[in-house]
Write a protein that holds these residues in place. Sequence first.
Motif, PDB file in Angstrom:
ATOM      1  N   ASN A 168       0.806  -1.194  -0.025  1.00 35.70           N
ATOM      2  CA  ASN A 168      -0.052  -0.122  -0.165  1.00 35.70           C
ATOM      3  C   ASN A 168       0.873   1.130   0.096  1.00 35.70           C
ATOM      4  O   ASN A 168       2.080   1.224   0.078  1.00 35.70           O
ATOM      5  N   ASP A 169       0.426   2.291  -0.152  1.00 33.53           N
ATOM      6  CA  ASP A 169       1.202   3.601  -0.300  1.00 33.53           C
ATOM      7  C   ASP A 169       2.048   3.884   0.996  1.00 33.53           C
ATOM      8  O   ASP A 169       3.252   4.244   0.920  1.00 33.53           O
ATOM      9  N   HIS A 170       1.440   3.530   2.173  1.00 33.31           N
ATOM     10  CA  HIS A 170       2.390   3.845   3.344  1.00 33.31           C
ATOM     11  C   HIS A 170       3.661   2.790   3.577  1.00 33.31           C
ATOM     12  O   HIS A 170       4.656   3.293   3.698  1.00 33.31           O
ATOM     13  N   GLU A 171       3.322   1.583   3.128  1.00 33.04           N
ATOM     14  CA  GLU A 171       4.467   0.523   2.778  1.00 33.04           C
ATOM     15  C   GLU A 171       5.583   1.106   1.829  1.00 33.04           C
ATOM     16  O   GLU A 171       6.619   0.806   2.075  1.00 33.04           O
ATOM     17  N   VAL A 172       5.022   1.591   0.719  1.00 29.07           N
ATOM     18  CA  VAL A 172       6.217   2.368  -0.229  1.00 29.07           C
ATOM     19  C   VAL A 172       6.825   3.189   0.582  1.00 29.07           C
ATOM     20  O   VAL A 172       8.065   3.318   0.327  1.00 29.07           O
ATOM     21  N   LEU A 173       6.365   4.064   1.159  1.00 33.51           N
ATOM     22  CA  LEU A 173       7.143   5.382   1.826  1.00 33.51           C
ATOM     23  C   LEU A 173       8.187   4.620   2.883  1.00 33.51           C
ATOM     24  O   LEU A 173       9.397   5.111   2.922  1.00 33.51           O
ATOM     25  N   GLN A 174       7.763   3.857   3.601  1.00 31.60           N
ATOM     26  CA  GLN A 174       8.378   3.115   4.633  1.00 31.60           C
ATOM     27  C   GLN A 174       9.729   2.165   3.896  1.00 31.60           C
ATOM     28  O   GLN A 174      10.811   2.426   4.254  1.00 31.60           O
ATOM     29  N   MET A 175       9.290   1.392   2.776  1.00 28.99           N
ATOM     30  CA  MET A 175      10.424   0.849   2.151  1.00 28.99           C
ATOM     31  C   MET A 175      11.538   2.043   1.545  1.00 28.99           C
ATOM     32  O   MET A 175      12.859   1.354   1.698  1.00 28.99           O
ATOM     33  N   ASN A 176      10.979   3.032   0.969  1.00 24.61           N
ATOM     34  CA  ASN A 176      11.965   3.906   0.612  1.00 24.61           C
ATOM     35  C   ASN A 176      13.111   4.564   1.555  1.00 24.61           C
ATOM     36  O   ASN A 176      14.136   4.926   1.368  1.00 24.61           O
ATOM     37  N   ARG A 177      12.300   4.718   2.920  1.00 25.69           N
ATOM     38  CA  ARG A 177      12.867   5.268   3.947  1.00 25.69           C
ATOM     39  C   ARG A 177      14.090   4.414   4.318  1.00 25.69           C
ATOM     40  O   ARG A 177      15.171   4.507   4.746  1.00 25.69           O
ATOM     41  N   TYR A 178      13.626   2.793   4.494  1.00 21.90           N
ATOM     42  CA  TYR A 178      14.854   1.672   4.751  1.00 21.90           C
ATOM     43  C   TYR A 178      15.789   1.918   3.702  1.00 21.90           C
ATOM     44  O   TYR A 178      16.996   1.574   4.132  1.00 21.90           O
ATOM     45  N   LEU A 179      15.318   1.947   2.372  1.00 23.92           N
ATOM     46  CA  LEU A 179      16.381   1.922   1.478  1.00 23.92           C
ATOM     47  C   LEU A 179      17.432   3.033   1.520  1.00 23.92           C
ATOM     48  O   LEU A 179      18.927   2.886   1.540  1.00 23.92           O
ATOM     49  N   LEU A 180      17.000   4.153   1.898  1.00 25.19           N
ATOM     50  CA  LEU A 180      17.957   5.424   2.032  1.00 25.19           C
ATOM     51  C   LEU A 180      18.909   5.438   3.266  1.00 25.19           C
ATOM     52  O   LEU A 180      19.911   5.652   3.449  1.00 25.19           O
ATOM     53  N   GLN A 181      18.219   4.649   4.358  1.00 31.34           N
ATOM     54  CA  GLN A 181      18.992   4.334   5.625  1.00 31.34           C
ATOM     55  C   GLN A 181      20.096   3.429   5.279  1.00 31.34           C
ATOM     56  O   GLN A 181      21.212   3.550   5.814  1.00 31.34           O
ATOM     57  N   ASP A 182      19.664   2.381   4.273  1.00 30.36           N
ATOM     58  CA  ASP A 182      20.597   1.354   4.215  1.00 30.36           C
ATOM     59  C   ASP A 182      21.833   1.995   3.258  1.00 30.36           C
ATOM     60  O   ASP A 182      23.054   1.648   3.289  1.00 30.36           O
TER      61      ASP A 182
END
Length: 669
Positions: free
Chosen positions: A482-496
Motif C-alpha cells: 500500500n502507499d504507506h508501505e512504499v514510503l517505509q520501504m524507501n525510507r529503509y532504502l535510504l537508511q541502508d
Amino acid sequence: MPTIAEPTPPKSFKKKSLFELPDGRTVAFTFFLVSSLFLIWGFCNGMIDTMDKHFQDQLNLSKAQSAWVQFAHYMGYAIMALPAGFLTRKLGYKGGIVFGLLLVALGGFWFLPATKIAAFWAFLMGVCLIAMGLTVLETVANPYTTVLGPKEYGATRINLAQSFNGVGWILGPIVGAAFFYSQGGAEKAQRHLFIPYVGVAIIVLLIAAMFIKAPVPDVKVEDEYHTDDKSSPAAPVAREHNRGLIVAMMFLNVVAVGLSIFLILHTILPSLNIVTEHVVLTRYAPVIILAVFATLPFLMLSSKKVTGHSIWAHPHFSGATLAQFVYVAAQAGIFSFFINSMTVDKSNGYTMVPPLPASWNSGFLRQHGFIETRAAFAPKEIKDFPAVMEWLKAKNDPVAAFVNSQLSAKTMAAVNSYQTGAAVPAAVQKEVVQDLNQLIRQEINNKPGRADNKPALYDAQRFAGVKLSDKTQALIAKKDRNDHEVLQMNRYLLQDAFPAALTYNDGLLAISDKGASELSSLAFIFFLLGRISGSWFLKKSPAHKILGLYAFLNVGVCALIIGQLGWISVLCVFLSYFFMSIMYPTIFAVGIHGLGSQSKKKAAAFIVMAITGGALMPKFMGYLGDVINMSAAFWMPLGCFILIGLYAFAWPKLSQSEGVIGMKASGGH
C-alpha cells in the motif's frame, strides 16, 4: 446597556404549540422537512473537508493548491447567493427550496461523469454545482426557521434545527473517510469518490418530492425598521443612523470585494500560466487598491440618498456581511486543514501531535488503519547535514548519484556549490528535506499514461552494492504494497544506502489520514456541543456579548495552537470547533435583526454571499502551512476571530438596539 427580556404571559393566556402559526395552522411536518436541509448541507460540508487531503495525496498537491476544493465550494455560494435571494422573493419559500434541491441533485449526479473524466477540474465543477444548490437552501432556511411558529418559541425551534446540522457535520467525515481513504490507496479511492455524492443526489430528490406536496407557507413578521413598507406614502420613517458609520461599513464591504477580486486573480491566473503570482501582486494589487479608494466619494454621495428603508442604511447588517466573510474564512480554513493538523506533513515531516504510545501499534487502532508509522523526513532526523551534502555529490555512488538527479534545480545548485566543512543554511536544509520527501513519494505520485512520471527509488542494479536490512528486503519482496508501505520501504532504502546520516526511527507512531478523518467527527461533536450549550447562553445573555466572548476565546485558543505546546495545542484545535459553533448562526441572526420579511430574504442573500471568504482565505492558511508549518497557519483564523469580536461588541452602536436576551440564531453553516 440594559437588556430586554421576553414578557411573561398572563395565566389566562393559552399556550401555543411549538409549530403553530397565528392562524392556528400546525407546521410541524414542514419544520422537520426544513430541518432536513440543515442535515444535508452539514453532511456535504463535512465531506468537503475530508476531500481536501485526498486530493493532496492523489494529485500530489500542496496545501495551498488543495484549497482549490474550498475555492470551488465557496465560489458556488458567491455565484448563487444574490440569484438565490431573488428566487426566494419571487418563488417563495417552497419554490426556492425545491429549486435548490434540484441543483444539489444535479451536482451529485455530475460526479458520475467526473469520475470517468478523472480530472481535478471535473470534480471541482461538481463541488461548485452542489454548493450553488446549498446556497439556495441556506438563503431560504436561515430566515425561514425564525418564523415557523410562535415568536416566543423561536429559540427552541432553532436549537432543534441546529442539531440536525451538527449531526450532518459529524456524519460527513465518517462517510468521506470510508470512500476517500480506501485501503487500496488514493488511486482506488478516486474511483469510488462518486458513490456518496450520487447517494446525496437520490436523497435530495426524494426530499424535493416531499416538499412539493407539503404546505410551506410564507409567514409575515414584525418590520421593526420599516424596511418593507417603503412603497407606502404613509410608511413610517425608519430610525436615523450615523452617516459616518454607514459610509464606513459600506466602504469595508467594498474592501472585502476588492480583496476577493485580488485573491481570485492570485489563485486563477498563475494556475493557468497567464502571469506569475509576483506579477499579480506587483501589477494588479495596486490597481485594485486605487479602485477601492476611488469608490469613497461615490459612497459618501450615495449615503446621503440612502433612506432608512434600505438594508444598507443599517450598519449592523452591513457589518454582519463582513463578520460572516471572515468567520467562514476561519471556519473553512480550520475545517479544511484539520486532517493536516493531526497528521505528519508529507513535505517537511512536521506534526503538532506528539508521538503516540508504542502500545498503540497493535490492536484495534492499528488493524483499522487509524495509526501508522511516521515515514516523512523531518529536519531534526538528519543529524549531519554537511555529510549529506557531501554524499549527494558522490558521483561514484549509484544511489547518491540517482538521488542527486532527482533534486530540484534549486537544491541541486546548492549541493553542487557546497564547500566541504561549511555550515548548511537553514533554507538549504529545508529544500533538501522537501526533495527527499518528494523522492520517497515518487512511486505513489506516478499515474498511468502520464509522460512526467519519475523513476522509483528502488532498482536492483542501483542497490547491488548496498547491504539491505531484513525489513527492507521484506517490503521489496511484498507484491501488493500500500502507499504507506512504499514510503517505509524507501525510507529503509535510504537508511541502508547512507546509515551515517539518513537514519529512520520506525518506532514513532502518528495518526493516519483515515484516522484523522474519523477524528474530525469527534471535532464536530465539540461543534455540536458548542451549539447546544451556546444556545442556552443565548437565552440568558445578549447575543452580541456571547458572540464577542466566544470570538476572543478562540483568539486565545489559536494563540495556544501557534505556540506548539504539544497535546495542549492538539486539544485547542478541538476547542476551536466548540467556540466557532455559534458564530455563523449568531452573526446571521444579529445581521437580519429588526428587518421585515422581504428585507430578511434580501439581507440573507448578501450574508450568504459573504461565505465567499471560505473560498479565498484557506489558500492563505494553506500557504502558511506550506512555508512554515500547520501550527503557524492558525495565524489566519486568529486574525479573523479578532475582527468578529470587534463587530460583536460594536453591535449595539451599529444597530442602535439594546442587547436582546434570547436572540434567535438561525441555522448554521
